[in-house]
Design a protein around this motif. Structure first.
Motif, PDB file in Angstrom:
ATOM      1  N   HIS A 177      -2.852   8.736   6.278  1.00  0.00           N
ATOM      2  CA  HIS A 177      -3.164   7.372   6.490  1.00  0.00           C
ATOM      3  C   HIS A 177      -1.965   6.634   6.902  1.00  0.00           C
ATOM      4  N   PHE A 178      -0.725   7.078   6.821  1.00  0.00           N
ATOM      5  CA  PHE A 178       0.226   6.383   7.406  1.00  0.00           C
ATOM      6  C   PHE A 178       0.287   6.284   8.786  1.00  0.00           C
ATOM      7  N   ILE A 179      -0.107   7.761   9.528  1.00  0.00           N
ATOM      8  CA  ILE A 179      -0.167   7.894  11.118  1.00  0.00           C
ATOM      9  C   ILE A 179      -1.533   7.052  11.492  1.00  0.00           C
ATOM     10  N   ASN A 180      -2.555   6.726  10.774  1.00  0.00           N
ATOM     11  CA  ASN A 180      -3.668   5.836  11.192  1.00  0.00           C
ATOM     12  C   ASN A 180      -3.198   4.588  11.195  1.00  0.00           C
ATOM     13  N   ASP A 181      -2.509   3.910  10.185  1.00  0.00           N
ATOM     14  CA  ASP A 181      -1.997   2.828  10.169  1.00  0.00           C
ATOM     15  C   ASP A 181      -1.118   2.356  11.216  1.00  0.00           C
TER      16      ASP A 181
ATOM     17  N   LYS B 194      11.633   1.638  10.451  1.00  0.00           N
ATOM     18  CA  LYS B 194      11.762   2.846   9.833  1.00  0.00           C
ATOM     19  C   LYS B 194      10.440   3.504   9.769  1.00  0.00           C
ATOM     20  N   GLU B 195       9.586   2.643  10.236  1.00  0.00           N
ATOM     21  CA  GLU B 195       8.360   3.657  10.454  1.00  0.00           C
ATOM     22  C   GLU B 195       8.145   4.299  11.677  1.00  0.00           C
ATOM     23  N   VAL B 196       8.921   4.098  12.552  1.00  0.00           N
ATOM     24  CA  VAL B 196       8.981   4.921  13.757  1.00  0.00           C
ATOM     25  C   VAL B 196       9.829   6.053  13.392  1.00  0.00           C
TER      26      VAL B 196
ATOM     27  N   LYS C 200       0.726  -1.316   0.148  1.00  0.00           N
ATOM     28  CA  LYS C 200       0.017  -0.063  -0.038  1.00  0.00           C
ATOM     29  C   LYS C 200       0.789   1.313  -0.022  1.00  0.00           C
ATOM     30  N   HIS C 201       0.607   2.492  -0.812  1.00  0.00           N
ATOM     31  CA  HIS C 201       1.046   3.633  -0.796  1.00  0.00           C
ATOM     32  C   HIS C 201       0.050   4.191   0.312  1.00  0.00           C
TER      33      HIS C 201
END
Ligand SMILES: [Zn+2]
Ligand SMILES: [Zn+2]
Length: 311
Positions: free
Chosen positions: A25-29, A208-210, A19-20
């Motif tokens: 939506h990044f923060i949501n996920d 890396k998401e952190v 998913k892009h």
């Protein structure tokens, strides 16, 4: 590239899901997966007082921020932050400053506890005196102070910033070193007298998401590594997992799920031993005298010797 959920511009391609994601939506996920991990392991429950182990590094800063966003408005959950100052010249002072800044921004009560005040010497001094590796002293004394301080503050849980990368490295490392007893210690603990239960709300998010989460909120980030950090085998496992994940996205989750499937067996193989109060200091330990007291006695002997020599 557009976000897979809306019309906004994507800022992140999540390889394991294909998913892009736009900022929102990044923060949501990200936060959804933090909440998922918290619920799955009942990490935070009504009435809890959570002590956050806040080193001031990127993971713990993001953890304090995320927990405050997700649970800060709840009246039945309380947060407090603890920073351990080991006394590592050049490395620790800037992160202590970051820890002070972020807790005052978030309005979280903050306690800085130092090796020097509690053990009479800094980690730098311990390393010069003793014959053990720096990480042995650091690991034992930091855990000791975190647990003791959390308990004194009336905390019910101690939250650390370990992410999916950290956890899968540890799982695989224990396998590769045939240290299944240590692996069993990663299993969520049961309540024991004097020992504060540790929780890891970031266990389902990539490192890396952190980092991206920090960047999106403009959180202070210190990317320096501890000067004493030296784990060649762990570094090899980290690099292997990185390459493997790159080729086959999502495999870090597979490592985690495999470990979770083994938890019932691990619990049976290595039931958690009952802890005693240390004969010297009263802190919980599986032995008669706790590891911190053993190390401290060694160090004090070495200190006495070196003082005599310098006379
Ligand atoms: Zn979107
Ligand atoms: Zn002790």
């Amino acid at each position: 590239m557009k976000c897979s959920y809306c019309n906004r511009k994507a800022i992140y391609y999540q390889r394991h899901s294909g998913k892009h994601l736009c900022r929102k939506h990044f923060i949501n996920d990200f936060e959804k997966r933090v909440r998922y991990a918290i619920k799955k392991y009942k990490m935070i429950e009504s009435g809890d007082k959570i002590a956050i182990a806040l080193s001031g590094g990127k993971d713990s800063v993001a953890l304090a921020f995320a927990l405050n966003r997700l649970y800060g408005k709840r009246k039945d959950v309380e947060f407090v932050a603890i920073t351990i100052d080991e006394g590592i010249e050049g490395y620790r002072p800037p992160t202590v400053k970051i820890a002070r800044k972020i807790t005052s921004q978030l309005g979280i009560e903050h306690h800085v506890v130092s090796f020097k005040e509690n053990f009479g010497m800094t980690l730098d001094e311990m390393v010069k005196l003793g014959d053990k590796k720096p990480c042995t002293y650091c690991g034992v004394f930091r855990k000791y102070l975190l647990n003791k301080t959390a308990r004194q503050l009336g905390a019910t849980k101690l939250a650390t910033g370990h992410n999916l990368d950290d956890e899968t490295q540890t799982i695989l490392l224990n396998f590769l070193q045939a240290d299944i007893e240590r692996l069993a210690r990663l299993v969520p603990q049961r309540v024991q007298k004097g020992l504060i239960i540790r929780i890891k709300p970031f266990r389902e998010v990539y490192e890396k998401e952190v980092v991206i989460y920090n960047l999106l909120f403009g959180l202070p980030m210190d990317m320096n590594e501890c000067p004493y950090s030296h784990f060649p085998v762990r570094a090899a496992v980290r690099d292997f997992l990185y390459d493997f994940e790159n080729k086959y996205p999502g495999r870090k989750f597979s490592v985690m799920r495999s470990f979770e499937a083994l938890i019932p067996c691990l619990k049976e193989l290595y039931p958690q031993i009952d802890l005693n109060a240390c004969e010297k200091c009263g802190e919980p330990t599986p032995k008669r005298v706790c590891q911190a007291c053993v190390l401290l006695e060694e160090l004090e002997k070495a200190k006495g010797k070196s003082m005599q020599m310098s006379k």
